[in-house]
Design an enzyme around this catalytic site. Sequence first.
Site, PDB file in Angstrom:
ATOM      1  N   ASP A 376       0.862  -1.186   0.000  1.00 40.72           N
ATOM      2  CA  ASP A 376       0.000   0.000   0.000  1.00 40.72           C
ATOM      3  C   ASP A 376       0.894   1.230   0.000  1.00 40.72           C
ATOM      4  O   ASP A 376       1.910   1.296   0.732  1.00 40.72           O
ATOM      5  CB  ASP A 376      -0.893   0.028   1.243  1.00 40.72           C
ATOM      6  CG  ASP A 376      -1.901   1.168   1.199  1.00 40.72           C
ATOM      7  OD1 ASP A 376      -2.888   1.018   0.441  1.00 40.72           O
ATOM      8  OD2 ASP A 376      -1.678   2.179   1.871  1.00 40.72           O
ATOM      9  N   ASN A 384      -2.523  12.935  -3.377  1.00 39.37           N
ATOM     10  CA  ASN A 384      -3.491  13.398  -4.373  1.00 39.37           C
ATOM     11  C   ASN A 384      -3.995  14.790  -4.044  1.00 39.37           C
ATOM     12  O   ASN A 384      -4.157  15.639  -4.941  1.00 39.37           O
ATOM     13  CB  ASN A 384      -4.671  12.438  -4.441  1.00 39.37           C
ATOM     14  CG  ASN A 384      -4.463  11.329  -5.480  1.00 39.37           C
ATOM     15  OD1 ASN A 384      -3.645  11.463  -6.374  1.00 39.37           O
ATOM     16  ND2 ASN A 384      -5.206  10.241  -5.338  1.00 39.37           N
ATOM     17  N   ASP A 393      -1.874   9.670 -10.421  1.00 36.91           N
ATOM     18  CA  ASP A 393      -1.850   8.555 -11.391  1.00 36.91           C
ATOM     19  C   ASP A 393      -0.426   8.240 -11.818  1.00 36.91           C
ATOM     20  O   ASP A 393      -0.023   7.069 -11.920  1.00 36.91           O
ATOM     21  CB  ASP A 393      -2.696   8.902 -12.618  1.00 36.91           C
ATOM     22  CG  ASP A 393      -4.186   8.959 -12.290  1.00 36.91           C
ATOM     23  OD1 ASP A 393      -4.570   8.422 -11.229  1.00 36.91           O
ATOM     24  OD2 ASP A 393      -4.956   9.507 -13.110  1.00 36.91           O
ATOM     25  N   GLU A 420      -4.678   2.563  -4.204  1.00 36.14           N
ATOM     26  CA  GLU A 420      -3.219   2.623  -4.162  1.00 36.14           C
ATOM     27  C   GLU A 420      -2.627   1.333  -3.606  1.00 36.14           C
ATOM     28  O   GLU A 420      -1.461   1.305  -3.214  1.00 36.14           O
ATOM     29  CB  GLU A 420      -2.776   3.813  -3.300  1.00 36.14           C
ATOM     30  CG  GLU A 420      -3.076   3.675  -1.809  1.00 36.14           C
ATOM     31  CD  GLU A 420      -4.493   4.121  -1.437  1.00 36.14           C
ATOM     32  OE1 GLU A 420      -4.757   4.332  -0.266  1.00 36.14           O
ATOM     33  OE2 GLU A 420      -5.327   4.276  -2.367  1.00 36.14           O
TER      34      GLU A 420
END
Length: 520
Positions: A376, A384, A393, A420
């Site tokens: 993770d 973000n 991304d 993620e």
Amino acid sequence: MPEFRKLNASQAAQWFVVVVCVVIVVLEAWTGWRSYEVAVDEATRNTANTTLALMQHADQSFKEVDIVLQGVQEHLQYNGNSARARERTHDFMVSSVASLPQLADLYVYDENGQSVLSSQPALDSRYIQDDYFLHHRRLRSNEAFIGQPMRSRISGQWVVTVSRRINFVDGSFAGVVVADIDLAYFQRYYEQFSIGHDGAIVFGLNEGIVIYRLPLQNHSIGLDISKSDLQQDYLLRGQQGSFEMRSPRDDIVRITSFQHCRLYPLFVTVALAKDEVLQDWRRRVWIRGVAVFLLLVVICFGGNRLVAQVARREMAETEAVAARTELERLYRTLEAQSQKDGLTDVFNRRYFDAALSAELARLNRSGESLSLVMVDVDHFKQFNDTYGHVAGDLCLKRVAGAIGSIARRQGDIVARYGGEEFALILPNCNAASAKAIAGRLLQAVRSLDIAHERSPMGHVTISVGVASLASGKGIQIAPRELVDAADAAMYLAKEQGRDRAVQHEFPRLTVISNHQGSTR
């Protein structure tokens, strides 16, 4: 390979048509050549047989006349020279001329060449110095002599003379007895044979003098051919034979046979014009040629249609194969796309679930080892929020690439588990190997050095959870149970400060590394 076979099928159809046409042409050419040889051989046999018949006729005709001459000799020898004896000899000569169709006249000449007897009703008193008279006066011989053709002094017709020498008791020359053979007799006999328009029959003396020729030409009787190719190349080199020769007189090629008479110095030749001999053959060849041509046209037309149909079928099959190949490619592409994550180009969650179930089943059969790694990205929501979704991304793509660079064994599977979070399935990988791989994953992501100002580390890091199974033969474990174990280890790594890996060993959990990679 299928396309190669299809191309060969159309080519094979074309070659089949070509081979059939070539075979037909070759067979027809061979048949035509054989019929040509048969026609020539048959003409040669015909000329040879005709020549033999004419030779036998000539021998017989001259033999009959020669027997008459011998009879006259005997009359003169045994009957004496009285008037009565002369009358009996004259009667014999008249009856002989009447009985032999070829015999025109008989004469007896004394040693001076004056006529003393004849088969004519009245004796024509005359002197001669012809070739036969000079021959017998010069040469003492009991053989008959055949002279050159000449005009008869009585009828004016062409005749050939046969003569014998008459001797006195002491053997000296006493004169000759001579017979005129009418050449019209040979003409009537020769005209019974079919020799065509340009054919020829030649009857002559061995020395090369023509006695008669059919068809009769000007100056052909008595013609000297002793220097001709016919005489030099053939007549002087054998008793009989057959050959082809182009005539220097009319430039016509003739199939010729010749025979020398057995009893007298005579020869007979029969010649057939080769063009006339082959006239029927040419007509048959033309008819068969036209028929074969029409047959070839039909075969070529039908063959071309067959080839066209095969070509269309091949094209359709090729297009069908190409379409099928394209569909398979598209299917594989769609299948790959359905298995891959569109953003990170690693496998997606659906493929991961199927692959994990398959590996657990294999583990149950083989009893080897299996490790599952859950990854993770730390503080990704803050990343973000700070840098935007486009940067997020790009961050996930780079993290996925780093993970993929570590899991490079055949059979290793990297999948995006969700958001993620990533998962690695490591077949045939025990706890020690999985521990080492987890450490390399941490280092690989650190090496990306992706700035993350809201992370305590100042750059993007990951938390890793590892669950390993060893000697799992016969042990039933659900995929969800293994995922939960690895996921629990991953969350434990997060609770312990992130940027580390925790390994789950059934039934306890162990910390593998911390921020610096040390064990706690």
